[in-house]
Design a protein around this motif. Structure first.
Motif, short mmCIF file in Angstrom:
data_model
loop_
_atom_site.label_atom_id
_atom_site.label_comp_id
_atom_site.label_asym_id
_atom_site.label_seq_id
_atom_site.Cartn_x
_atom_site.Cartn_y
_atom_site.Cartn_z
N ALA A 207 0.85 -1.20 0.00
CA ALA A 207 0.00 0.00 0.00
C ALA A 207 0.88 1.24 0.00
CB ALA A 207 -0.92 0.00 1.22
N GLY A 208 0.71 2.09 -1.02
CA GLY A 208 1.48 3.31 -1.14
C GLY A 208 0.69 4.52 -0.66
N GLY A 209 0.86 5.65 -1.38
CA GLY A 209 0.22 6.89 -1.00
C GLY A 209 -1.29 6.84 -1.13
N VAL A 210 -1.94 7.86 -0.55
CA VAL A 210 -3.40 7.91 -0.48
C VAL A 210 -3.95 8.73 -1.65
CG1 VAL A 210 -5.39 8.59 0.92
CG2 VAL A 210 -3.34 7.68 2.02
N MET A 211 -5.03 8.21 -2.27
CA MET A 211 -5.68 8.90 -3.39
C MET A 211 -7.18 8.98 -3.14
SD MET A 211 -3.82 7.06 -6.60
CE MET A 211 -3.98 5.46 -5.83
N ARG A 212 -7.80 9.96 -3.78
CA ARG A 212 -9.26 10.07 -3.73
C ARG A 212 -9.86 9.13 -4.77
NH1 ARG A 212 -7.62 15.44 -3.14
NH2 ARG A 212 -7.78 15.80 -5.38
N GLN A 213 -10.64 8.16 -4.32
CA GLN A 213 -11.33 7.26 -5.24
C GLN A 213 -12.54 6.66 -4.54
OE1 GLN A 213 -9.50 3.48 -6.83
NE2 GLN A 213 -9.90 4.54 -8.77
N ARG A 214 -13.65 6.70 -5.23
CA ARG A 214 -14.89 6.15 -4.67
C ARG A 214 -15.06 4.70 -5.11
NH1 ARG A 214 -21.11 7.48 -6.34
NH2 ARG A 214 -22.11 6.54 -4.51
N ILE A 215 -15.40 3.83 -4.18
CA ILE A 215 -15.82 2.47 -4.49
C ILE A 215 -17.34 2.50 -4.56
CG2 ILE A 215 -15.79 0.06 -3.82
CD1 ILE A 215 -13.04 1.22 -4.52
N HIS A 216 -17.88 2.31 -5.75
CA HIS A 216 -19.32 2.50 -5.96
C HIS A 216 -20.12 1.37 -5.33
CE1 HIS A 216 -19.02 5.88 -8.81
NE2 HIS A 216 -17.89 5.31 -9.18
N PRO A 217 -21.18 1.70 -4.61
CA PRO A 217 -22.07 0.65 -4.11
C PRO A 217 -22.84 -0.01 -5.24
CG PRO A 217 -22.98 2.82 -3.64
CD PRO A 217 -21.61 3.04 -4.21
N ASP A 218 -23.26 -1.24 -5.02
CA ASP A 218 -24.00 -2.01 -6.02
C ASP A 218 -25.42 -1.49 -6.12
OD1 ASP A 218 -25.19 -3.87 -7.64
OD2 ASP A 218 -24.79 -5.59 -6.34
N PRO A 219 -25.81 -0.90 -7.27
CA PRO A 219 -27.19 -0.39 -7.40
C PRO A 219 -28.20 -1.48 -7.71
CG PRO A 219 -25.99 0.01 -9.43
CD PRO A 219 -25.01 -0.63 -8.49
N HIS A 220 -27.72 -2.70 -8.02
CA HIS A 220 -28.62 -3.77 -8.46
C HIS A 220 -28.99 -4.73 -7.34
CE1 HIS A 220 -27.46 -2.29 -12.38
NE2 HIS A 220 -26.20 -2.61 -12.16
N GLY A 221 -28.18 -4.81 -6.29
CA GLY A 221 -28.44 -5.72 -5.19
C GLY A 221 -27.79 -7.08 -5.38
N LEU A 222 -27.52 -7.74 -4.27
CA LEU A 222 -26.81 -9.02 -4.29
C LEU A 222 -27.55 -10.09 -5.09
CD1 LEU A 222 -24.22 -10.26 -3.04
CD2 LEU A 222 -25.65 -11.06 -1.15
N ASP A 223 -28.88 -10.04 -5.09
CA ASP A 223 -29.66 -11.06 -5.79
C ASP A 223 -29.54 -10.98 -7.31
OD1 ASP A 223 -30.50 -12.08 -3.40
OD2 ASP A 223 -32.41 -11.01 -3.39
N ALA A 224 -28.93 -9.90 -7.82
CA ALA A 224 -28.80 -9.75 -9.28
C ALA A 224 -27.75 -10.68 -9.86
CB ALA A 224 -28.45 -8.31 -9.64
N TRP A 225 -26.86 -11.27 -9.02
CA TRP A 225 -25.68 -11.96 -9.53
C TRP A 225 -25.81 -13.47 -9.37
CZ3 TRP A 225 -24.03 -8.23 -12.15
CH2 TRP A 225 -24.10 -6.93 -11.64
N ASP A 226 -25.30 -14.19 -10.36
CA ASP A 226 -25.34 -15.65 -10.39
C ASP A 226 -24.05 -16.20 -9.80
OD1 ASP A 226 -25.58 -18.31 -10.90
OD2 ASP A 226 -25.71 -18.14 -13.09
N PRO A 227 -24.10 -16.82 -8.60
CA PRO A 227 -22.87 -17.30 -7.96
C PRO A 227 -22.39 -18.65 -8.49
CG PRO A 227 -24.73 -17.77 -6.54
CD PRO A 227 -25.29 -17.04 -7.75
N GLY A 228 -23.15 -19.26 -9.40
CA GLY A 228 -22.88 -20.65 -9.75
C GLY A 228 -21.81 -20.89 -10.79
N ASN A 229 -21.44 -19.87 -11.58
CA ASN A 229 -20.50 -20.13 -12.67
C ASN A 229 -19.54 -18.96 -12.84
OD1 ASN A 229 -19.32 -21.44 -14.89
ND2 ASN A 229 -20.69 -20.40 -16.33
N PRO A 230 -18.70 -18.68 -11.82
CA PRO A 230 -17.78 -17.55 -11.97
C PRO A 230 -16.61 -17.89 -12.88
CG PRO A 230 -17.38 -18.67 -9.90
CD PRO A 230 -18.58 -19.34 -10.53
N GLY A 231 -15.96 -16.86 -13.40
CA GLY A 231 -14.70 -17.02 -14.13
C GLY A 231 -13.59 -16.38 -13.32
N GLU A 232 -12.42 -17.04 -13.26
CA GLU A 232 -11.33 -16.55 -12.42
C GLU A 232 -10.02 -16.48 -13.18
OE1 GLU A 232 -11.69 -17.22 -7.79
OE2 GLU A 232 -11.46 -19.13 -8.84
N ALA A 233 -9.21 -15.49 -12.80
CA ALA A 233 -7.86 -15.36 -13.34
C ALA A 233 -6.93 -14.97 -12.21
CB ALA A 233 -7.81 -14.31 -14.45
#
Length: 245
Positions: A207-233
């Protein structure tokens, strides 16, 4: 979901892509800075020919493994691309530490949670420059050698075993968003600057210096996402000098 590299970006599924951008390292002096410009993409290489150096590389049961070369103490930010009409939920961890919550990935560490929200929504979140440290602030991603205690992994877990970056992408549940694109507004842009002229080959991110950046909240809600078939790298970070070897 299919995972592959295209134009120095990791693509996961039909809509999501992540590119890793060189950037200016900001001072770690207690002040808060604006987001620095991009200096061009880091090249991405397939890590599967090197299973002895990178755990899981070439293993069909493990996430696809890639590598990028970085100089020690060099900084990066991650740019995300996606379809506004068909978004994705994305978990990002570095050295097994979630970059949004600071929680350690356990056996269930790659599960979406909303209290607190441990994921990003793309393309609503167009880029990520560091570890979230507070409301509207992040600490810059800076390459550090493993084994010396400088990485965020060492700070949170007391150990340095994993290093690198892990990205897990989730599709929306069927029917929640369109399957064909409507007319799309232009995407946001970051300033681009012109490019100027350790012991371990593997590195982590500190962790380096501090910057201004917003982490946007999810406007769709947790139920919008399918947990069954993720892709990973998994993107391993290699000391540039050892990479040439």
């Amino acid at each position: 979901m299919e995972v592959f590299v295209d134009a120095d970006a990791v693509r996961v599924g039909p809509h999501f892509a992540a590119a890793f951008q060189r950037t200016l390292r900001i001072p770690d002096d207690g002040r808060t800075y604006p987001l620095p410009p991009g200096l061009g993409r880091f090249p991405i290489f397939d890590a599967s020919p090197f299973p002895d150096a990178f755990p899981g590389a070439g293993d069909p049961s493990s996430p696809r493994a890639f590598l990028i070369p970085m100089y020690q103490r060099e900084a990066l930010w991650i740019g995300f691309r996606g379809a506004a009409w068909h978004p994705n939920a994305v978990l990002v961890s570095m050295g097994g530490v979630n970059v949004v919550t600071g929680a350690v990935d356990g056996p269930a560490g790659r599960i979406l949670k909303d209290s607190p929200q441990n994921y990003l929504v793309t393309p609503l979140q167009p880029w990520l420059d560091g570890f979230k440290t507070g409301d509207g602030a992040v600490r810059q991603f800076v390459a550090m050698p493993l084994g010396l205690g400088y990485s965020i992994e060492a700070a949170v877990t007391g150990k340095e075993r994993q290093g690198g970056i892990r990205i897990t992408v989730f599709e929306p549940r069927p029917g929640r968003f369109p399957d064909t694109p409507p007319p799309e507004p232009p995407a946001g842009k970051r300033p681009m600057a012109a490019m100027g002229g350790g012991e371990s080959p593997r590195m982590g991110l500190g962790a380096g210096g501090v910057m201004r950046q917003r982490i946007h909240p999810d406007p769709h809600g947790l139920d919008a996402w399918d947990p069954g078939n993720p892709g990973e790298a998994c993107i391993h970070i290699v000391n540039s000098a050892r990479f040439r070897e």
